[in-house]
Design an enzyme around this catalytic site. Sequence first.
Site, PDB file in Angstrom:
ATOM      1  CD  GLU A  97      -1.237  -2.302   2.234  1.00 32.25           C
ATOM      2  OE1 GLU A  97      -1.987  -2.849   3.059  1.00 32.25           O
ATOM      3  OE2 GLU A  97      -0.019  -2.597   2.097  1.00 32.25           O
ATOM      4  CB  ALA A 139      10.624 -38.111  -7.813  1.00 33.80           C
ATOM      5  CB  THR A 172      11.794 -38.655   6.460  1.00 31.25           C
ATOM      6  OG1 THR A 172      13.098 -39.097   6.830  1.00 31.25           O
ATOM      7  CG2 THR A 172      11.584 -37.238   6.963  1.00 31.25           C
ATOM      8  NE  ARG A 174      22.532 -28.799  -7.700  1.00 35.15           N
ATOM      9  CZ  ARG A 174      21.970 -29.477  -6.711  1.00 35.15           C
ATOM     10  NH1 ARG A 174      21.866 -28.944  -5.514  1.00 35.15           N
ATOM     11  NH2 ARG A 174      21.492 -30.674  -6.930  1.00 35.15           N
TER      12      ARG A 174
END
Length: 370
Positions: A55, A159, A305, A212
């Site tokens: 703003e 994946a 995990t 990367r």
Amino acid sequence: MWTDNDIKFMREALRLAKSAQGKTSPDPMVGAVIVKNQTIIASGYHAEQATPHAEAWAIKKAGKKARGGTLYVNLEPCCFFEAKNNPPCTKIIIESGIKKVITSMQDPNPCVNGKGIQALISAGIEVKTGLLEDEAKKLNEIFIKNITTGYPFVIIKAAMSLDGKIATKTGESKWITGEKARQKGAELRNIVDAVMVGIGTVLKDDPQLTVRNIRNKIKDPQKIILDPQCKITLKNKVLRINPKATIVIASKKASKNKIRKVTSTGAKVLIADTDKNGKFNMNKLMRNLGSMGITSILIEGGGKTHAAALSSGIVDKAYFFIAPKIIGGKNAITPVEGKGISLLLKAIRVKGLKTEQLGNDILLSGYILK
């Protein structure tokens, strides 16, 4: 209630806000446009943490032209001093002569939480809220979770092959998915505060856990390693490449001598509680990490995990990248290991599922139903 122009102007505010994604933590992403005679005369967005708010930028650009205009902003304007050089947006708005403010949502920050709206109304400014509210909440889902609970927003990413394997029976996993999918994963790292893996992943793959091979890199996230026994070696890349960004989570049973060696690299070691099986209390750990200013965490596995995170209920969102490959084998690793469930009624459910084609791979993403 809302005109087509209202929607158009707020979408521009949301677009501006999102342009700073990954840069504003722990602040929210905010965009603002000032409109007169159905034309945008100035705009601004919160560029990064501890800089003037959206703003303020828009009003500064508009100057005296702001008087009598309408301000569109995706979050309720703040009403407190963040810093000496950052006065409340409500004060700036009132002084600018803006006559109307339209906002997407009320700010869940306890320091604001409706007080900004009330301050504007008390100054005679017309205020309307709720325009594109769902989109605004999704945009700032990390901020909302963190500011209301103190916990980080937690994402898991994996994946896998078409048959749900993240590695072969021999442990080979590079690369299951293609370049575009890996680039998307890097983009996720680029916008979170921290990335988390287990010590098994560090010892097996020796990842850098940096950002990367993408355009517009913002930063490398902090690297969090779950390592109860402090098995990490000083040769591992996370302790050789910017070790000051690494946090090793160890248990009270870890070798004090090894902890000293790890901290000598510049890395931090956080001692966390474990249960009788030597597993971390993930909820307590998230609370501790949140108190350290970490607002978002991307968990990149592996399977143990992910299982610990999901079973503890800390996960908010999941990204599963699926490659058109079949690996097979009962001993091949899956993205979620652990004990699993015995009844389908107890399965963890995902809502708001979306699909995205990334080269030959498919990304499935959605929110964990709490």
